[in-house]
Design a protein around this motif. Sequence first.
Motif, short mmCIF file in Angstrom:
data_model
loop_
_atom_site.label_atom_id
_atom_site.label_comp_id
_atom_site.label_asym_id
_atom_site.label_seq_id
_atom_site.Cartn_x
_atom_site.Cartn_y
_atom_site.Cartn_z
N GLN A 1 6.90 11.98 16.46
CA GLN A 1 6.71 13.38 16.13
C GLN A 1 7.09 14.25 17.33
O GLN A 1 6.73 13.94 18.46
CB GLN A 1 5.26 13.66 15.75
N LEU A 2 7.82 15.29 17.05
CA LEU A 2 8.26 16.18 18.12
C LEU A 2 7.07 16.83 18.80
O LEU A 2 6.17 17.34 18.15
CB LEU A 2 9.17 17.26 17.53
N GLN A 3 7.06 16.81 20.13
CA GLN A 3 6.01 17.46 20.89
C GLN A 3 6.63 18.54 21.77
O GLN A 3 7.69 18.33 22.37
CB GLN A 3 5.27 16.45 21.75
N LEU A 4 5.96 19.66 21.83
CA LEU A 4 6.43 20.80 22.61
C LEU A 4 5.41 21.09 23.70
O LEU A 4 4.21 21.18 23.42
CB LEU A 4 6.60 22.02 21.71
N VAL A 5 5.89 21.26 24.92
CA VAL A 5 5.01 21.52 26.04
C VAL A 5 5.45 22.82 26.72
O VAL A 5 6.59 22.92 27.18
CB VAL A 5 5.03 20.37 27.07
N GLU A 6 4.53 23.76 26.77
CA GLU A 6 4.84 25.06 27.35
C GLU A 6 4.34 25.13 28.79
O GLU A 6 3.36 24.48 29.16
CB GLU A 6 4.18 26.16 26.54
N SER A 7 4.98 25.97 29.56
CA SER A 7 4.54 26.23 30.93
C SER A 7 5.03 27.60 31.35
O SER A 7 5.87 28.21 30.68
CB SER A 7 5.10 25.15 31.88
N GLY A 8 4.48 28.09 32.46
CA GLY A 8 4.96 29.34 33.02
C GLY A 8 4.07 30.54 32.85
O GLY A 8 4.38 31.63 33.34
N GLY A 9 2.97 30.39 32.14
CA GLY A 9 2.07 31.52 31.98
C GLY A 9 1.31 31.83 33.25
O GLY A 9 1.47 31.15 34.27
N GLY A 10 0.49 32.86 33.21
CA GLY A 10 -0.30 33.21 34.37
C GLY A 10 -0.82 34.62 34.30
O GLY A 10 -0.78 35.26 33.24
N SER B 1 8.48 28.49 29.60
CA SER B 1 9.36 27.38 29.25
C SER B 1 8.73 26.57 28.14
O SER B 1 7.50 26.47 28.04
CB SER B 1 9.61 26.47 30.45
N CYS B 2 9.58 25.98 27.33
CA CYS B 2 9.13 25.14 26.22
C CYS B 2 9.99 23.88 26.24
O CYS B 2 11.17 23.94 25.90
CB CYS B 2 9.27 25.88 24.90
N ALA B 3 9.40 22.79 26.66
CA ALA B 3 10.14 21.53 26.78
C ALA B 3 9.80 20.62 25.60
O ALA B 3 8.64 20.51 25.21
CB ALA B 3 9.79 20.84 28.09
N ALA B 4 10.82 19.98 25.07
CA ALA B 4 10.63 19.10 23.93
C ALA B 4 10.62 17.64 24.37
O ALA B 4 11.22 17.28 25.38
CB ALA B 4 11.73 19.31 22.91
N SER B 5 9.95 16.84 23.55
CA SER B 5 9.81 15.42 23.87
C SER B 5 11.04 14.61 23.51
O SER B 5 11.16 13.46 23.88
CB SER B 5 8.59 14.84 23.16
N GLU B 6 11.95 15.22 22.75
CA GLU B 6 13.13 14.49 22.34
C GLU B 6 14.28 15.45 22.07
O GLU B 6 14.08 16.66 21.99
CB GLU B 6 12.83 13.67 21.07
N PHE B 7 15.45 14.89 21.87
CA PHE B 7 16.64 15.72 21.72
C PHE B 7 16.68 16.46 20.39
O PHE B 7 17.53 17.31 20.18
CB PHE B 7 17.89 14.86 21.85
N THR B 8 15.73 16.14 19.49
CA THR B 8 15.69 16.82 18.19
C THR B 8 15.66 18.33 18.35
O THR B 8 16.14 19.05 17.49
CB THR B 8 14.46 16.35 17.39
N LEU B 9 15.08 18.81 19.44
CA LEU B 9 15.00 20.26 19.65
C LEU B 9 16.36 20.90 19.57
O LEU B 9 16.49 22.04 19.13
CB LEU B 9 14.37 20.54 21.02
N ASP B 10 17.40 20.17 19.97
CA ASP B 10 18.74 20.74 20.00
C ASP B 10 19.23 21.13 18.60
O ASP B 10 20.15 21.93 18.47
CB ASP B 10 19.73 19.73 20.58
N HIS B 11 18.62 20.55 17.58
CA HIS B 11 19.08 20.77 16.21
C HIS B 11 18.14 21.66 15.41
O HIS B 11 18.23 21.70 14.17
CB HIS B 11 19.22 19.41 15.50
N LEU B 12 17.28 22.36 16.11
CA LEU B 12 16.28 23.19 15.44
C LEU B 12 16.24 24.60 16.02
O LEU B 12 16.52 24.79 17.21
CB LEU B 12 14.89 22.57 15.58
N ALA B 13 15.90 25.55 15.17
CA ALA B 13 15.61 26.88 15.69
C ALA B 13 14.33 26.81 16.54
O ALA B 13 13.52 25.89 16.39
CB ALA B 13 15.40 27.87 14.54
N ILE B 14 14.17 27.77 17.40
CA ILE B 14 12.97 27.85 18.24
C ILE B 14 12.39 29.24 18.12
O ILE B 14 13.12 30.23 18.15
CB ILE B 14 13.30 27.56 19.71
#
Length: 131
Positions: free
Chosen positions: A1-10, A21-34
């Motif tokens: 299952q695709l996991q998204l990890v955000e960072s950069g707040g404060g 930033s929003c980093a994905a656990s797999e390359f599937t992110l490349d084929h999806l809207a965000i």
Amino acid sequence: QLQLVESGGGVVQPGWSLRLSCAASEFTLDHLAIGWFRQAPGKEREGVSCISLSGGRTNYADSVRGRFTISRDNANHTAYLQMNSLKPEDKAVYYCATPRRTTPANGIFGCSMSQNDYGYWGQGNQVTVSS
């Protein structure tokens, strides 16, 4: 299952900038809207911005247009939300999200600002703007 990890707040002062930033656990992110969404205390979650899978189409909420910029780096499976000229009313928990599948309207030819069109969500990242 695709996991998204955000960072950069404060915590920043009005007028300052942050980049989420929003980093994905797999390359599937490349084929999806965000999409980027936010939820302020006592308010419903709202769409902030979105980007098609190629990056060629973007949408912004009226409240952030001209101040925020969404982008994506498919080579690194990461999306960004550059937030400039932050205002106290931008204070919220920010979420990145992707749909479960690509559709013409949400991914290929454009992107959706409706949270109902997204199935994978990050954990949320707090942004506080205060003097």
